[in-house]
Enzyme design. Structure first.
Site, PDB file in Angstrom:
ATOM      1  N   TYR A 192     -14.867   4.457  10.484  1.00 18.68           N
ATOM      2  CA  TYR A 192     -13.330   4.583  10.415  1.00 18.68           C
ATOM      3  C   TYR A 192     -12.117   4.352  11.502  1.00 18.68           C
ATOM      4  O   TYR A 192     -11.646   4.152  12.068  1.00 18.68           O
ATOM      5  CB  TYR A 192     -12.719   4.868   9.117  1.00 18.68           C
ATOM      6  CG  TYR A 192     -11.295   4.949   9.395  1.00 18.68           C
ATOM      7  CD1 TYR A 192     -11.054   6.254   9.527  1.00 18.68           C
ATOM      8  CD2 TYR A 192     -10.583   3.732   8.864  1.00 18.68           C
ATOM      9  CE1 TYR A 192      -9.424   6.601   9.114  1.00 18.68           C
ATOM     10  CE2 TYR A 192      -9.002   3.752   8.986  1.00 18.68           C
ATOM     11  CZ  TYR A 192      -8.237   5.948   9.326  1.00 18.68           C
ATOM     12  OH  TYR A 192      -7.355   5.627   9.003  1.00 18.68           O
ATOM     13  N   GLY A 196     -18.684  16.196   7.885  1.00 16.81           N
ATOM     14  CA  GLY A 196     -17.936  15.349   8.786  1.00 16.81           C
ATOM     15  C   GLY A 196     -16.134  15.795   8.907  1.00 16.81           C
ATOM     16  O   GLY A 196     -15.493  15.940   9.754  1.00 16.81           O
ATOM     17  N   LYS A 203      -9.957   2.415  14.816  1.00 20.56           N
ATOM     18  CA  LYS A 203      -8.483   2.939  14.802  1.00 20.56           C
ATOM     19  C   LYS A 203      -8.316   3.425  15.909  1.00 20.56           C
ATOM     20  O   LYS A 203      -7.369   2.436  16.762  1.00 20.56           O
ATOM     21  CB  LYS A 203      -8.389   4.193  14.267  1.00 20.56           C
ATOM     22  CG  LYS A 203      -7.687   4.565  12.987  1.00 20.56           C
ATOM     23  CD  LYS A 203      -6.623   3.303  12.812  1.00 20.56           C
ATOM     24  CE  LYS A 203      -6.095   2.844  11.087  1.00 20.56           C
ATOM     25  NZ  LYS A 203      -5.977   2.087  10.803  1.00 20.56           N
ATOM     26  N   ASN A 214      -9.263  11.979  -1.040  1.00 19.85           N
ATOM     27  CA  ASN A 214      -8.019  12.875  -1.050  1.00 19.85           C
ATOM     28  C   ASN A 214      -7.828  13.464  -2.153  1.00 19.85           C
ATOM     29  O   ASN A 214      -7.666  14.077  -2.542  1.00 19.85           O
ATOM     30  CB  ASN A 214      -6.916  11.605  -0.406  1.00 19.85           C
ATOM     31  CG  ASN A 214      -7.056  11.020   1.378  1.00 19.85           C
ATOM     32  OD1 ASN A 214      -6.723   9.541   1.192  1.00 19.85           O
ATOM     33  ND2 ASN A 214      -7.944  11.442   2.189  1.00 19.85           N
ATOM     34  N   LEU A 215      -7.934  14.583  -0.813  1.00 21.31           N
ATOM     35  CA  LEU A 215      -6.631  16.229  -1.325  1.00 21.31           C
ATOM     36  C   LEU A 215      -6.293  16.271  -2.269  1.00 21.31           C
ATOM     37  O   LEU A 215      -6.020  16.477  -3.289  1.00 21.31           O
ATOM     38  CB  LEU A 215      -6.621  17.261  -0.377  1.00 21.31           C
ATOM     39  CG  LEU A 215      -6.234  18.461  -1.167  1.00 21.31           C
ATOM     40  CD1 LEU A 215      -7.558  19.177  -2.104  1.00 21.31           C
ATOM     41  CD2 LEU A 215      -5.775  19.747   0.104  1.00 21.31           C
ATOM     42  N   ILE A 233       1.371   3.618   2.690  1.00 21.55           N
ATOM     43  CA  ILE A 233       2.411   4.080   3.645  1.00 21.55           C
ATOM     44  C   ILE A 233       3.881   2.661   4.183  1.00 21.55           C
ATOM     45  O   ILE A 233       4.677   2.996   3.888  1.00 21.55           O
ATOM     46  CB  ILE A 233       1.236   4.766   4.662  1.00 21.55           C
ATOM     47  CG1 ILE A 233       0.901   5.982   4.125  1.00 21.55           C
ATOM     48  CG2 ILE A 233       2.653   5.191   5.507  1.00 21.55           C
ATOM     49  CD1 ILE A 233      -0.639   6.296   5.630  1.00 21.55           C
ATOM     50  N   GLY A 285       0.696  -1.947   0.047  1.00 16.87           N
ATOM     51  CA  GLY A 285       0.051   0.054  -0.492  1.00 16.87           C
ATOM     52  C   GLY A 285       0.449   1.358   0.137  1.00 16.87           C
ATOM     53  O   GLY A 285       1.779   0.838  -0.088  1.00 16.87           O
ATOM     54  N   TYR A 298      -0.860   9.090  12.268  1.00 17.62           N
ATOM     55  CA  TYR A 298      -0.663  10.060  11.218  1.00 17.62           C
ATOM     56  C   TYR A 298      -1.422  11.008  11.036  1.00 17.62           C
ATOM     57  O   TYR A 298      -2.360  11.042  11.562  1.00 17.62           O
ATOM     58  CB  TYR A 298      -0.464   8.403  10.293  1.00 17.62           C
ATOM     59  CG  TYR A 298      -0.238   7.830   9.964  1.00 17.62           C
ATOM     60  CD1 TYR A 298      -0.989   6.359   8.701  1.00 17.62           C
ATOM     61  CD2 TYR A 298       0.579   7.684  10.882  1.00 17.62           C
ATOM     62  CE1 TYR A 298      -0.396   5.512   8.778  1.00 17.62           C
ATOM     63  CE2 TYR A 298       1.526   6.238  11.336  1.00 17.62           C
ATOM     64  CZ  TYR A 298       0.224   5.434   9.869  1.00 17.62           C
ATOM     65  OH  TYR A 298       1.466   3.974   9.700  1.00 17.62           O
ATOM     66  N   ARG A 357     -17.664  19.912   2.893  1.00 17.53           N
ATOM     67  CA  ARG A 357     -17.759  18.424   2.894  1.00 17.53           C
ATOM     68  C   ARG A 357     -18.254  17.532   4.674  1.00 17.53           C
ATOM     69  O   ARG A 357     -17.689  17.903   5.258  1.00 17.53           O
ATOM     70  CB  ARG A 357     -16.696  17.559   2.615  1.00 17.53           C
ATOM     71  CG  ARG A 357     -16.824  15.358   2.248  1.00 17.53           C
ATOM     72  CD  ARG A 357     -15.613  15.210   2.246  1.00 17.53           C
ATOM     73  NE  ARG A 357     -14.247  15.386   2.855  1.00 17.53           N
ATOM     74  CZ  ARG A 357     -13.343  14.955   2.941  1.00 17.53           C
ATOM     75  NH1 ARG A 357     -13.221  14.449   1.763  1.00 17.53           N
ATOM     76  NH2 ARG A 357     -12.140  15.626   3.515  1.00 17.53           N
ATOM     77  N   SER A 400      -4.628   6.956  13.426  1.00 20.88           N
ATOM     78  CA  SER A 400      -4.500   8.042  12.377  1.00 20.88           C
ATOM     79  C   SER A 400      -5.005   9.172  13.557  1.00 20.88           C
ATOM     80  O   SER A 400      -5.702   9.023  15.237  1.00 20.88           O
ATOM     81  CB  SER A 400      -5.925   7.867  11.757  1.00 20.88           C
ATOM     82  OG  SER A 400      -6.310   9.248  10.988  1.00 20.88           O
ATOM     83  N   THR A 439      -7.717  10.689  13.449  1.00 19.38           N
ATOM     84  CA  THR A 439      -8.487  11.073  12.693  1.00 19.38           C
ATOM     85  C   THR A 439      -9.376  10.635  14.852  1.00 19.38           C
ATOM     86  O   THR A 439     -10.831  11.024  14.478  1.00 19.38           O
ATOM     87  CB  THR A 439      -9.216  10.342  12.211  1.00 19.38           C
ATOM     88  OG1 THR A 439     -10.318  10.632  11.427  1.00 19.38           O
ATOM     89  CG2 THR A 439      -9.218   9.224  11.937  1.00 19.38           C
TER      90      THR A 439
HETATM   91  C1  WQD Z   1      -7.690  17.201   3.851  1.00 15.47           C
HETATM   92  C2  WQD Z   1      -8.435  19.114   3.729  1.00 15.47           C
HETATM   93  C3  WQD Z   1     -10.695  18.066   3.022  1.00 15.47           C
HETATM   94  C4  WQD Z   1     -10.194  16.042  -1.147  1.00 15.47           C
HETATM   95  C5  WQD Z   1      -8.877  11.773   5.899  1.00 15.47           C
HETATM   96  C6  WQD Z   1      -8.598  10.722   7.009  1.00 15.47           C
HETATM   97  C7  WQD Z   1      -7.398   9.917   7.725  1.00 15.47           C
HETATM   98  C8  WQD Z   1      -6.294  10.012   6.757  1.00 15.47           C
HETATM   99  C9  WQD Z   1      -6.385  10.796   5.041  1.00 15.47           C
HETATM  100  C10 WQD Z   1      -6.540   7.354   6.723  1.00 15.47           C
HETATM  101  C11 WQD Z   1      -9.999  19.153   3.756  1.00 15.47           C
HETATM  102  C12 WQD Z   1     -10.439  18.924   1.799  1.00 15.47           C
HETATM  103  C13 WQD Z   1     -10.350  17.344   0.201  1.00 15.47           C
HETATM  104  C14 WQD Z   1     -11.337  17.701  -1.744  1.00 15.47           C
HETATM  105  C15 WQD Z   1     -11.130  19.296  -0.334  1.00 15.47           C
HETATM  106  N1  WQD Z   1      -6.815   8.938   6.359  1.00 15.47           N
HETATM  107  N2  WQD Z   1     -10.535  18.367   0.354  1.00 15.47           N
HETATM  108  N3  WQD Z   1     -11.243  18.850  -1.765  1.00 15.47           N
HETATM  109  O1  WQD Z   1     -10.188  14.269   5.784  1.00 15.47           O
HETATM  110  O2  WQD Z   1      -8.774  15.140   6.439  1.00 15.47           O
HETATM  111  O3  WQD Z   1      -7.687  12.764   6.581  1.00 15.47           O
HETATM  112  O4  WQD Z   1      -7.789  10.831   4.868  1.00 15.47           O
HETATM  113  O5  WQD Z   1      -5.671   7.060   6.690  1.00 15.47           O
HETATM  114  O6  WQD Z   1      -7.584   9.656   8.465  1.00 15.47           O
HETATM  115  O7  WQD Z   1      -9.762  11.639   8.047  1.00 15.47           O
HETATM  116  O8  WQD Z   1      -7.569  14.010   4.360  1.00 15.47           O
HETATM  117  O9  WQD Z   1      -7.537  14.149   1.502  1.00 15.47           O
HETATM  118  O10 WQD Z   1      -8.944  14.309   2.035  1.00 15.47           O
HETATM  119  O11 WQD Z   1      -8.716  16.179   3.664  1.00 15.47           O
HETATM  120  O12 WQD Z   1     -11.846  19.906   0.115  1.00 15.47           O
HETATM  121  O13 WQD Z   1     -11.576  17.325  -2.826  1.00 15.47           O
HETATM  122  O14 WQD Z   1      -9.087  18.616   1.435  1.00 15.47           O
HETATM  123  O15 WQD Z   1     -12.556  19.422   3.456  1.00 15.47           O
HETATM  124  O16 WQD Z   1     -10.021  19.881   4.381  1.00 15.47           O
HETATM  125  P1  WQD Z   1      -9.074  14.019   5.796  1.00 15.47           P
HETATM  126  P2  WQD Z   1      -8.392  14.700   2.734  1.00 15.47           P
END
Ligand code: WQD
Length: 344
Positions: A149, A297, A153, A199-200, A12, A10, A177, A295, A124, A126
């Site tokens: 999820y 949550g 954890k 993820n972003l 990481i 994976g 993390y 979004r 995490s 989270t």
């Molecule tokens: C980051 C920021 C979004 C997508 C999650 C899990 C965490 C870990 C990482 C597993 C937020 C914003 C995102 C997009 C956006 N996962 N965003 N447009 O939610 O902080 O963490 O993923 O281990 O445990 O909770 O990560 O990358 O989804 O979002 O604006 O298309 O980017 O609102 O502020 P997140 P993320």
């Protein structure tokens, strides 16, 4: 020392395999490719110039685990394998609780049966939900109400802690993390989200590569300098090195029972718009993005207090946000280069 790396193909996990070899450990990978791709093994072979012992299998299968523990004379385990999509966990909670909890319990039982006492667990940030105070320390209370999820954890941390406290010969560290980003500088391994990235950063790199039309910034009406959410983005290579340091800390413990938790982040928070601007600058391109609704949550802001991991575990992030975004883009470009040469 031979280390079982569950989920080692994976994102990481594969980067951690590289750092384990670099540090003189012998990684043994188990992965069922439910959230990874076999191509990561080829990337590892090219980076390491050697093969890594690999078992295709599920950490929920006792026979598979027994066969590996029987054969491999393990000195420790790093447990990455888990379902990890926040949104999916809300839709399919039982799949998440079954998979993430059962695999951890089975692993602990198998470790005890074979006298393997060192465990690093992939947790995490989270677990903190939306903390009241920032930066978060390891003493910040974990919030019960988050995604299934995130709850898996929290519960797995408690299962491991209680097993250590039962007097079992177990030394364990949970690494919380923050937001892992980037890729190995070779561009040979990186993040491979299945389907549409949630993820972003992978969404940004796929947009820059023309796979997505635009990035939607989820909300700009938060209580932050530019209204967008704040996160602590940590380079995946730095994060991988933290696992090596955690193994060394475990190995240095004279006690047979030990449990500790570490935040693993940079200690620095950045907004979504700051990340987008940095991506554009470091890669000299213009990204197509728009501001959309929040979004559900999403946590408004979270970033780590890293004194403990710096001073107790002797690890500190070295790469910058720009390094992570440069490496993430290189990986995305290589992905398409590979595809185009394959398709001809
Ligand atoms: C980051 C920021 C979004 C997508 C999650 C899990 C965490 C870990 C990482 C597993 C937020 C914003 C995102 C997009 C956006 N996962 N965003 N447009 O939610 O902080 O963490 O993923 O281990 O445990 O909770 O990560 O990358 O989804 O979002 O604006 O298309 O980017 O609102 O502020 P997140 P993320």
């Amino acid at each position: 020392m031979r280390i079982l790396v569950t989920g080692g193909a994976g994102f990481i996990g594969s980067h951690t395999v590289v750092e384990l070899v670099n540090a003189g450990f012998e990684p043994i990978i188990i992965d069922n490719f439910s959230n990874s791709d076999r191509s990561a093994l080829e990337g590892l072979r090219q980076i390491l110039n050697r093969d890594v012992t690999f078992y295709e299998g599920d950490c929920n299968d006792p026979e598979t685990l027994n066969a590996i523990f029987e054969k491999e004379n393990l000195g420790g385990v790093i447990h990455f394998a888990a379902h990890k999509a926040v949104g999916e966990s809300v839709a399919k909670p039982l799949m998440y609780y079954r998979n993430n909890l059962d695999s951890t319990i089975l692993l602990l039982e198998t470790m005890q049966r074979y006298g393997v006492s060192n465990l690093v667990f992939s947790s995490s940030c989270t677990v903190y939900g939306q903390p009241e105070q920032l930066p978060v320390t390891e003493a910040t209370p974990r919030l019960p109400a988050q995604s299934p999820y995130g709850n898996t954890k929290t519960i797995c941390e408690d299962i491991i802690r209680d097993t250590v406290h039962s007097g079992a010969a177990l030394k364990a560290i949970a690494l919380r993390y923050f937001n892992p980003i980037g890729a190995h500088p070779s561009g040979l391994i990186g993040e491979l989200p299945l389907g549409v990235p949630s993820n972003l950063v992978p969404f940004i790199t796929q947009t820059a590569a023309g796979l997505r039309e635009k990035v939607t910034v989820f909300g700009n009406d938060y209580d932050t300098p530019d209204g967008t959410c704040i996160r602590d983005y940590i380079h995946v290579v730095d994060l991988a090195k933290a696992h090596v340091q955690a193994l060394r800390l475990l190995d240095s413990q004279s006690e047979s029972s030990y449990y500790d938790i570490f935040n693993v982040g940079t200690g620095q928070g950045n907004t979504v718009l700051e990340l987008i601007k940095t991506f554009e600058e470091v890669n000299q391109l213009k990204l197509n993005y728009t501001i959309g609704p929040r979004r559900p949550g999403d946590v408004e802001k979270i970033y780590a207090q890293v004194d403990k991991v710096n001073n107790v575990m002797g690890w500190r992030a070295e790469q910058t946000l720009a390094d992570g975004l440069r490496d993430a883009w290189r990986w995305e470009q290589n992905l398409h280069l590979k595809k185009s040469t394959v398709t001809g």
